[in-house]
Write an enzyme that holds these catalytic residues in place. Structure first.
Site, mmCIF file in Angstrom:
data_model
loop_
_atom_site.group_PDB
_atom_site.id
_atom_site.type_symbol
_atom_site.label_atom_id
_atom_site.label_comp_id
_atom_site.label_asym_id
_atom_site.label_seq_id
_atom_site.Cartn_x
_atom_site.Cartn_y
_atom_site.Cartn_z
ATOM 1 N N GLU A 1 0.848 -1.198 0.000
ATOM 2 C CA GLU A 1 0.000 0.000 0.000
ATOM 3 C C GLU A 1 0.881 1.243 0.000
ATOM 4 O O GLU A 1 2.116 1.153 0.151
ATOM 5 C CB GLU A 1 -0.940 0.007 1.216
ATOM 6 C CG GLU A 1 -2.054 -1.027 1.099
ATOM 7 C CD GLU A 1 -3.030 -0.996 2.249
ATOM 8 O OE1 GLU A 1 -3.213 0.081 2.853
ATOM 9 O OE2 GLU A 1 -3.613 -2.041 2.554
ATOM 10 N N HIS B 1 -8.686 9.954 2.542
ATOM 11 C CA HIS B 1 -8.263 8.839 1.683
ATOM 12 C C HIS B 1 -8.409 9.275 0.228
ATOM 13 O O HIS B 1 -9.442 9.817 -0.165
ATOM 14 C CB HIS B 1 -9.120 7.599 1.958
ATOM 15 C CG HIS B 1 -8.515 6.336 1.437
ATOM 16 N ND1 HIS B 1 -8.409 6.080 0.086
ATOM 17 C CD2 HIS B 1 -7.969 5.270 2.058
ATOM 18 C CE1 HIS B 1 -7.813 4.892 -0.081
ATOM 19 N NE2 HIS B 1 -7.540 4.388 1.107
ATOM 20 N N ARG C 1 -0.298 8.629 1.431
ATOM 21 C CA ARG C 1 -1.696 8.969 1.177
ATOM 22 C C ARG C 1 -1.943 10.465 1.037
ATOM 23 O O ARG C 1 -2.725 10.915 0.210
ATOM 24 C CB ARG C 1 -2.460 8.424 2.369
ATOM 25 C CG ARG C 1 -3.841 8.126 2.118
ATOM 26 C CD ARG C 1 -4.378 7.323 3.272
ATOM 27 N NE ARG C 1 -4.220 5.910 3.038
ATOM 28 C CZ ARG C 1 -4.662 4.980 3.879
ATOM 29 N NH1 ARG C 1 -5.249 5.336 4.984
ATOM 30 N NH2 ARG C 1 -4.514 3.718 3.592
ATOM 31 N N HIS D 1 -11.114 10.020 6.149
ATOM 32 C CA HIS D 1 -10.880 8.590 6.386
ATOM 33 C C HIS D 1 -10.433 8.291 7.808
ATOM 34 O O HIS D 1 -10.850 7.288 8.383
ATOM 35 C CB HIS D 1 -9.813 8.106 5.397
ATOM 36 C CG HIS D 1 -9.538 6.642 5.457
ATOM 37 N ND1 HIS D 1 -10.516 5.690 5.252
ATOM 38 C CD2 HIS D 1 -8.386 5.942 5.684
ATOM 39 C CE1 HIS D 1 -9.981 4.469 5.350
ATOM 40 N NE2 HIS D 1 -8.701 4.603 5.627
ATOM 41 N N ARG E 1 -1.126 9.203 8.751
ATOM 42 C CA ARG E 1 -0.916 7.794 9.098
ATOM 43 C C ARG E 1 -0.469 6.976 7.894
ATOM 44 O O ARG E 1 -1.028 7.094 6.805
ATOM 45 C CB ARG E 1 -2.223 7.208 9.639
ATOM 46 C CG ARG E 1 -2.175 5.725 9.875
ATOM 47 C CD ARG E 1 -3.433 5.223 10.523
ATOM 48 N NE ARG E 1 -4.595 5.359 9.695
ATOM 49 C CZ ARG E 1 -4.955 4.513 8.736
ATOM 50 N NH1 ARG E 1 -4.200 3.467 8.444
ATOM 51 N NH2 ARG E 1 -6.057 4.713 8.047
HETATM 52 C C1 SIN Z 1 -7.185 1.011 2.468
HETATM 53 O O1 SIN Z 1 -7.474 -0.177 2.363
HETATM 54 O O2 SIN Z 1 -6.831 1.733 1.544
HETATM 55 C C2 SIN Z 1 -7.281 1.621 3.823
HETATM 56 C C3 SIN Z 1 -6.258 1.060 4.692
HETATM 57 C C4 SIN Z 1 -5.991 2.020 5.791
HETATM 58 O O3 SIN Z 1 -6.740 2.948 6.017
HETATM 59 O O4 SIN Z 1 -4.956 1.865 6.425
#
Ligand code: SIN
Length: 552
Positions: free
Chosen positions: A130, A251, A300, A361, A396
């Site tokens: 991610e 997000h 993010r 988010h 985060r």
């Molecule tokens: C996501 O699946 O993109 C969210 C994961 C997160 O908020 O850490």
């Protein structure tokens, strides 16, 4: 320092019944249930209270997974660097080291409690990727239903532990202070317990807040309806310090359902980009290339800002995620729920681009805690999204939130039994308060999204503060109900968040100021703390410098 006049405590009917429990845990996601499981057999009575059903909170919605240095060749040090970089200098280094250092063992315990993560053919954990991570380190379950699997396993374990008493549909109205400034108990509204509208007094020796975040402060959020900032507002009214409230994470890839869509919106996990999906604008240009070395998998905040900037430049209300090339097998195996969710909104990601825009988010700030989950008030602990342990800083790192709940709940359970307070009598007289009255939620949420959202500026923040101040808080005892209590909590936290966002005249992590576009360590490395003078009913929001902690 900013001063705001706020209601001191919530108005509520006189308690109609009393009860007691050594420890009351408020919230039933990964943080709350981990604390309960870890405390059993260590204290006599444990009550878990949750204002809806056990699985109604954010944990159940988590898609991507849980990050830890679990894979071959990965180390806590590498996880630490990624966490600090994402946090943009505002993380607490000791807290981050604990998070990454204790992460593997905490995940292994979760597995021992029954959580079943996806595996490779050779039986090792299947690890996803991610934003902001330089390694595959995200454990996931049932493809994209990690939170639901964790929630299932924890609920089963708690249901099998008779010493943990669970109260669903039980909303904490307020914390009740003791004479020494610590916590003596709480007032609780339990639907169906005696008088349906009644409030009871629960005497307790410790309260663990694990009640999640503040997503419903904004009109579009990935958070469920229960995320109304209750724990932060309760702690604040009792006198605890809140920290880093301005660092709200948006997000980048939330499905865009049109300008009138409100409330919880469908998340398109970052893990989809981790498997190769990429962002394009309305002309098909891959605009993340050149913005960051990790392109579509940049931290993010950087992706959210790039999307927003493109939206503003082009006048479009969304950008697009192209995940068509993942193919049918990958979509069905890895992201079955996101696939179904997209299709339910008329988008087939096998053939269509997915419309996306940033939405609220995650709250990186919250109740300030030390390395053992202790708040600034004796007997009050906080863990998970409601807390500010210092691990997230200004932004985060993806999939660190489930891990934070696990790790810090385990730490609370290590110290709490040895420092349980004696039973104490409630100290404070009931004071008259302002209760947000009437149908204020929509106005509040639109104000916050419009003026305190992804992109902020002094003028908008000033207007937001004025709009929030104009919301009436003259509700009295006759108006009390869950909606009024939630609205009051939302209003309290919105005002504090707006004050902190106004004070931070720089851009850092998820806090983006159009009028101060650069990060400014010389002036703004440090934290905004909000605290209430409980006697005067006045909140102060103050800045305390602290050295930046990211490697630069
Ligand atoms: C996501 O699946 O993109 C969210 C994961 C997160 O908020 O850490």
């Amino acid at each position: 320092m900013t001063q705001i006049h706020l209601p001191g405590r919530l108005n509520a009917p006189e308690p109609g019944w009393t009860a007691q429990a050594d420890v009351v845990i408020v919230g039933s996601g990964i943080a709350g249930l981990t604390a309960a499981l870890r405390l059993r057999n260590q204290v006599d009575t444990i009550a878990v209270v949750t204002k809806d059903v056990l699985a109604a909170g954010s944990t159940n919605w988590a898609q991507g997974g849980i990050a830890a240095a679990l894979g071959e060749g990965d180390t806590p040090d590498q996880h630490e660097v990624d966490t600090l970089v994402a946090g943009a200098g505002a993380c607490d280094l000791d807290a981050v080291r604990i998070l990454v250092g204790e992460g593997k063992e905490a995940v292994e315990e979760l597995i021992s409690w029954g959580a079943d993560f996806d595996k490779e053919d050779d039986g090792t954990l299947s690890l996803g990727m991610e934003g902001g991570h330089h390694r595959h380190r995200i454990a996931h379950a049932n493809g994209d239903a990690t939170g639901a699997e964790i929630q299932r396993a924890l609920i089963e374990a708690v249901r099998a532990a008779p010493e943990i008493h669970v109260f669903e549909h039980a909303m904490v109205v307020d914390l009740v202070p003791a004479a020494d400034g610590g916590i003596a108990g709480l007032t609780l509204h339990v639907v169906g317990e005696g008088d349906a509208d009644g409030v009871g007094l629960v005497m307790t020796r410790a309260v663990i807040l694990a009640s999640g975040g503040l997503g419903q402060v904004f009109s579009q959020t990935t958070n469920p309806a229960v995320s109304t900032a209750d724990g932060m507002a309760l702690a604040f009214r009792a006198g605890a310090t809140l920290r880093d409230l301005e660092f709200v994470q948006f997000h980048p890839t939330v499905m865009y359902l049109g300008p009138d869509s409100r409330g919880q919106q469908p998340l398109i996990s970052e893990a989809v980009r981790g498997e190769g999906a990429f962002l394009v604008d309305w002309d098909g240009v891959r605009f993340m290339e050149g913005v960051h070395e990790l392109a579509d998998l940049a931290p993010r905040d950087i992706v959210a800002k790039a999307i927003m900037a493109r939206m503003l430049e082009t006048g479009h209300p969304n950008m697009w995620l192209d995940a068509r090339h993942l193919g049918k097998d990958e979509w069905e195996k890895r992201f079955p729920n996101i696939l179904a969710s997209c299709r339910s909104h008329g988008v087939d990601p096998l053939v269509d681009l997915i419309p996306v825009a940033p939405a609220c988010h995650y709250a990186s700030g919250g109740v300030a805690t030390d390395l053992w989950g202790r708040s600034s008030l004796p007997g009050l602990y906080a863990t998970g999204e409601v807390a500010c342990s210092g691990v997230h800083g200004a932004n985060r790192l993806a999939s660190n939130s489930l891990l934070e709940g696990l790790v810090f709940s385990r730490r609370i359970a290590e110290v709490l039994p040895g420092e349980l307070r004696p039973w104490s009598d409630p100290a404070a007289d009931r004071r008259p308060v302002g209760l947000a009255s009437g149908d204020v939620r929509r106005t509040l949420q639109e104000t916050m999204t419009g003026k305190v959202g992804v992109l902020r500026g002094a003028q908008g923040l000033k207007e937001a503060a004025a709009s929030l101040d104009a919301i009436p808080t003259d509700g009295g005892e006759e108006e009390v109900d869950v909606t009024a209590w939630e609205n009051t909590n939302l209003l309290t936290i919105s005002r504090l968040l707006t004050a902190a966002a106004t004070g931070r005249e720089e851009t850092r992590g998820s806090h983006w100021r159009e009028d101060f576009p650069e990060r400014d360590d010389a002036q703004w490395a440090g934290h905004f703390d909000a605290a209430l003078d409980t006697a005067a009913g006045t909140a102060t929001v103050t800045f305390t410098p602290a050295p930046a902690t990211d490697p630069r």
